[in-house]
Enzyme design. Structure first.
Site, PDB file in Angstrom:
ATOM      1  N   CYS A  95      -0.947  -8.724   3.114  1.00 13.48           N
ATOM      2  CA  CYS A  95      -1.944  -9.759   2.827  1.00 13.48           C
ATOM      3  C   CYS A  95      -2.981  -9.826   3.951  1.00 13.48           C
ATOM      4  O   CYS A  95      -3.780  -8.906   4.087  1.00 13.48           O
ATOM      5  CB  CYS A  95      -1.273 -11.102   2.567  1.00 13.48           C
ATOM      6  SG  CYS A  95      -2.346 -12.264   1.677  1.00 13.48           S
ATOM      7  N   HIS A 180       2.397  -9.507  -1.955  1.00 10.44           N
ATOM      8  CA  HIS A 180       3.552  -9.893  -1.141  1.00 10.44           C
ATOM      9  C   HIS A 180       4.843  -9.311  -1.726  1.00 10.44           C
ATOM     10  O   HIS A 180       5.509  -9.964  -2.541  1.00 10.44           O
ATOM     11  CB  HIS A 180       3.672 -11.412  -1.064  1.00 10.44           C
ATOM     12  CG  HIS A 180       2.659 -12.054  -0.182  1.00 10.44           C
ATOM     13  ND1 HIS A 180       2.828 -12.186   1.182  1.00 10.44           N
ATOM     14  CD2 HIS A 180       1.448 -12.596  -0.467  1.00 10.44           C
ATOM     15  CE1 HIS A 180       1.775 -12.787   1.703  1.00 10.44           C
ATOM     16  NE2 HIS A 180       0.919 -13.042   0.731  1.00 10.44           N
ATOM     17  N   GLU A 182       7.500  -8.708   0.118  1.00 17.53           N
ATOM     18  CA  GLU A 182       8.569  -9.043   1.058  1.00 17.53           C
ATOM     19  C   GLU A 182       9.259 -10.365   0.772  1.00 17.53           C
ATOM     20  O   GLU A 182      10.284 -10.688   1.383  1.00 17.53           O
ATOM     21  CB  GLU A 182       7.991  -9.079   2.483  1.00 17.53           C
ATOM     22  CG  GLU A 182       7.326 -10.367   2.913  1.00 17.53           C
ATOM     23  CD  GLU A 182       5.988 -10.701   2.254  1.00 17.53           C
ATOM     24  OE1 GLU A 182       5.402 -11.757   2.586  1.00 17.53           O
ATOM     25  OE2 GLU A 182       5.514  -9.924   1.399  1.00 17.53           O
TER      26      GLU A 182
END
Length: 238
Positions: A95, A180, A182
């Site tokens: 990001c 994202h 993760e």
């Protein structure tokens, strides 16, 4: 277990916001025999993290790359990152981290035409050994308002319906992900709380987003760790 005879056994993670951490990937690093050390932006000296010879992960946050007047530490980050990328040291950006990499490589970063917050599938680019292939037909979490042009030296890996540049790599050592991958399923309520002003301003329905988090996050969590494993394996083989 990987062989780290010549590869540092600690991952340095640069954190711009307390609850935007390595999420589910932290356990993946531990399983690979790697330790994790966090550096807090605006608090810690980032020099060691950006000069680290092993993997440095630059995490997300709500500020913009271009807000250096309001957040002077950003300029230090950018300057250190430029040197790091010139040295081709292993770097992974998520990001804001991806936007910082794009900027440091000379590309323009700017406010997008719409906030992209929520879950949707990526369109993967047909390139050799695309590290994101495990995410094909998988809903991923998007949470950004800014976007970037593709750096001239980069290879595009993925796009979304709203933004063409969702992921890119430069060689095998530099990977930038606008979305994202993760996130941990049990941590996303913190995002709904911490980003409440942004969500309300963008007109995002929070109960709907929470329901989507509960529906899609565990699936993403179970597959996205393979991206980390392949990335580190590619670094090792260089």
């Amino acid at each position: 277990m990987l062989n780290f005879d010549e590869f540092p056994d600690t991952v340095y993670a640069i954190q711009h916001l307390a609850f935007e951490d390595l999420g589910a990937w932290e356990d993946v690093f531990y399983q690979l025999g790697l330790r994790v050390r966090y550096f807090e932006v605006g608090v810690d000296d980032l020099t060691k993290a950006y000069e680290h010879k092993g993997l440095t992960v630059i995490l997300g946050g709500p500020i913009g790359v271009y807000e250096t007047e309001d957040y002077p530490f950003l300029q230090q980050e950018i300057d250190l990152l430029k040197v790091r990328l010139e040295q081709n040291l292993p770097t992974l950006g998520i990001c804001l981290g991806a936007q910082l990499i794009a900027h440091a490589l000379g590309a323009k970063v700017y406010a997008g035409h719409v906030k992209e917050i929520g879950w949707s599938k990526l369109t993967l680019t047909q390139v050799k050994n695309n590290p994101l292939v495990v995410l094909e037909n998988t809903e991923v979490l998007h949470w950004h308002g800014d976007t970037f042009d593709l750096p001239v030296q980069a290879e595009l890996l993925a796009s979304s319906a709203l933004y063409p540049n969702q992921a890119f790599r430069v060689g095998e050592n530099i990977l930038a992900l606008q979305f994202h991958p993760e996130v941990a399923a049990d941590n996303l309520e913190k995002w709904l709380i911490g980003h409440t002003c942004e969500l309300r301003k963008a007109g995002i329905d929070i109960p709907t987003l929470r329901a989507d988090n509960q529906k899609f996050a565990s699936v993403l969590e179970s597959t996205s760790g393979q991206i980390v494993q392949q990335f580190i394996n590619n670094i090792q083989s260089n």
